[in-house]
Design an enzyme around this catalytic site. Structure first.
Site, PDB file in Angstrom:
ATOM      1  N   ASN A 345       0.841  -1.197   0.000  1.00 19.47           N
ATOM      2  CA  ASN A 345       0.000   0.000   0.000  1.00 19.47           C
ATOM      3  C   ASN A 345       0.880   1.253   0.000  1.00 19.47           C
ATOM      4  O   ASN A 345       0.789   2.115   0.881  1.00 19.47           O
ATOM      5  CB  ASN A 345      -0.935  -0.001   1.211  1.00 19.47           C
ATOM      6  CG  ASN A 345      -2.199   0.800   0.960  1.00 19.47           C
ATOM      7  OD1 ASN A 345      -2.324   1.491  -0.051  1.00 19.47           O
ATOM      8  ND2 ASN A 345      -3.145   0.730   1.889  1.00 19.47           N
ATOM      9  N   HIS A 376      -8.391   3.534   8.511  1.00 20.34           N
ATOM     10  CA  HIS A 376      -8.876   2.247   8.043  1.00 20.34           C
ATOM     11  C   HIS A 376     -10.318   1.983   8.480  1.00 20.34           C
ATOM     12  O   HIS A 376     -11.075   1.340   7.742  1.00 20.34           O
ATOM     13  CB  HIS A 376      -7.982   1.101   8.542  1.00 20.34           C
ATOM     14  CG  HIS A 376      -6.792   0.850   7.665  1.00 20.34           C
ATOM     15  ND1 HIS A 376      -5.583   1.481   7.856  1.00 20.34           N
ATOM     16  CD2 HIS A 376      -6.635   0.046   6.585  1.00 20.34           C
ATOM     17  CE1 HIS A 376      -4.730   1.069   6.937  1.00 20.34           C
ATOM     18  NE2 HIS A 376      -5.334   0.199   6.148  1.00 20.34           N
TER      19      HIS A 376
END
Length: 510
Positions: A345, A376
């Site tokens: 990521n 998140h």
């Protein structure tokens, strides 16, 4: 009537028959089909709306409208949240003072994202872990906050206050509403990102993305590539092959090795610990191809549209990894916790670095992990993962600084060190991210209890026993090492760089 209302909120049910035939959730089928549509549209966008054939205004309008269409198809009227979040933060950018605008945008964007995540999880459907409307909002939040800090750097700070990277990324004028919406909601990145810098996106739209990268590092024009626009064809084919392999592995293997089996009482009681460790590694290995598929396909879509050119390799072949989100081989063969995180990521890691780690005056490591957990979502497992990640990072840093020098004497010693650290890194990563997959506190703590919290305890001991130099001294030493090795490692370093190094190259070129 209720069914019609639900479908209008959650996305189109046009592909419901296909979903039933292949036995996959409708929202996931919608997502994949929309991404494939975006891929085909990206080829058309690059060929027929090329900057040499049309204006930036038209490219902005088409990219934005297509993005909204895909969002409505996948998420129904929930896609309006994308406009609300973008509208609120754009109003702040326009009407709040430059001195505090970036902070207000950060709070509002992250706060609105958290509000949507809380309502989705705790009000509507706890445990829904598939394609949902907060996924795109996570990427939009990254773009909004990045742009806010870049505008602040460009309009409210002096040049000498900026780092070289901040100086290059700084935005020198306020974007128009169309430019802002196009950056946040274009069809290439609306569903799965990745995020990118505003300057890179505008260079792509205006057709200037290739110009700085036709310059050598000494600032002279490279005549070999000057007159030809590089083609992304080979990279797109390679990435689509990676997508196909990743998807096939995920669909065939993930159900055979569910992570949930690691907390099954019968499995824990009857399986030797070493086999539990091996099973955990295999189960986590089976979950990663899903992300490989999503992020690699997103990268291919951007490349097909002409976005992502990142200069040339030593052999003269073009590089299309400007906004790539992962490097699979570096992930699977990572020999340190940091190496794994640096290649997983990637664009999110750069966002965390630019808006938090480089700017937080107090304990930036802990602040960065906390921001990552908040971004998140609100599942408790996320916070357990990132709290564990803080201790892992500190322990890995202490271990590397104190133990690694003893293994640099010979090639054999280095190879032994690499094998040991690879195994340790993979186990540590799997141990850390189990709560991220299980989501809830109870199952996560049950897993850690079955392992007797052994890695937590080991990290605590390492942090206490092994000394680590203060951060400012480490940074100074790393800069000295980089300067001493720059001549011999420049090309190798560039092959693993993304936007930060592009900024440095542009800075030199100008």
């Amino acid at each position: 009537m209720a069914t019609e209302t639900t479908s209008s909120c959650t996305g189109s049910n046009l592909l419901q028959p296909i979903s039933e035939i292949i036995n996959l959730p409708l929202d996931q089928v919608n997502f994949v089909v929309c991404q494939l549509f975006a891929l085909l549209t990206a080829f058309w966008f690059r060929l027929y709306l090329h900057p040499s054939k049309t204006s930036p205004f038209i490219r902005h309008v088409v990219a934005t409208l297509l993005g909204f269409y895909l969002a409505l198809f996948c998420f129904g009227w929930y896609a309006l949240h994308f406009l609300v979040q973008s509208g609120l933060t754009y109003s702040i950018m326009m009407f709040a003072g430059l001195e505090h605008m970036h902070k207000l945008c950060f709070i509002v964007a992250l706060g609105y994202l958290s509000f949507c995540q809380i309502t989705r999880v705790y009000v509507f459907d706890y445990g829904m872990y598939s394609a949902d409307f907060t996924g795109p909002m996570m990427v939009i939040t990254q773009k909004i906050t990045s742009l806010a800090f870049e505008i602040h750097d460009g309009l409210a700070r002096k040049e000498e206050q900026l780092t070289p990277s901040q100086r290059c990324l700084a935005v020198r004028r306020m974007p128009s509403l169309l430019e802002y919406l196009s950056y946040n909601c274009n069809f290439m990145g609306i569903l799965a990102g990745p995020t990118c810098s505003y300057n890179d996106y505008m260079a792509f739209i205006e057709g200037t993305a290739y110009q700085p990268r036709h310059l050598e590092t000494n600032g002279k024009e490279n005549g070999k590539y000057k007159h030809t626009e590089p083609s992304p064809k080979n990279d797109i084919i390679s990435k689509l092959c990676t997508c196909a392999i990743s998807l096939a592995i995920f669909l065939s293997v993930s159900k055979l090795c569910p992570v949930e089996r690691s907390i099954d009482d019968k499995f824990i009681a009857s399986t030797p610990f070493i086999l539990q460790v091996l099973y955990l590694y295999l189960s986590m290995l089976a979950t990663r191809p899903k992300y490989y598929f999503i992020w690699t396909l997103s990268d291919a879509i951007n490349n097909a549209a002409g976005f992502g050119f990142n200069g040339y390799n030593k052999d003269g072949s073009p590089r299309w990894d400007l906004i790539s989100n992962l490097r699979i081989l570096d992930i699977e063969f990572a020999t340190s916790f940091k190496m794994f995180l640096d290649n997983w990521n990637i664009q999110t890691a750069l966002w965390l670095k630019r808006v938090c780690y480089e700017r937080c005056p107090i304990n930036p490591t802990a602040a960065t992990f906390l921001l990552s957990a908040m971004w998140h979502g609100v599942y408790p497992g996320y916070y357990l993962t990132f709290l564990t990640g803080i201790s892992m990072t500190m322990a890995a840093r202490a271990l590397r600084h104190n133990i690694r020098p003893y293994f640099l004497g010979s090639t054999t010693h280095r190879s032994v060190y690499d094998v040991i650290t690879w195994a340790g890194t993979q186990i540590a990563i799997c141990y850390t991210v189990v709560p991220f997959v299980l989501l809830a506190v109870g199952p996560s703590l049950k897993f850690y209890r079955s392992w007797y919290y052994c890695i937590h305890i080991a990290c605590l001991v390492l942090v206490i026993v092994l000394p680590v130099k203060p951060r400012h001294i480490r940074i100074k030493e790393e800069q000295q090492q980089q300067n001493s090795l720059q001549g011999g490692l420049t090309e190798d370093h560039n092959s693993h760089s993304i936007t930060d190094n592009n900024c440095n190259q542009k800075h030199k070129a100008t």
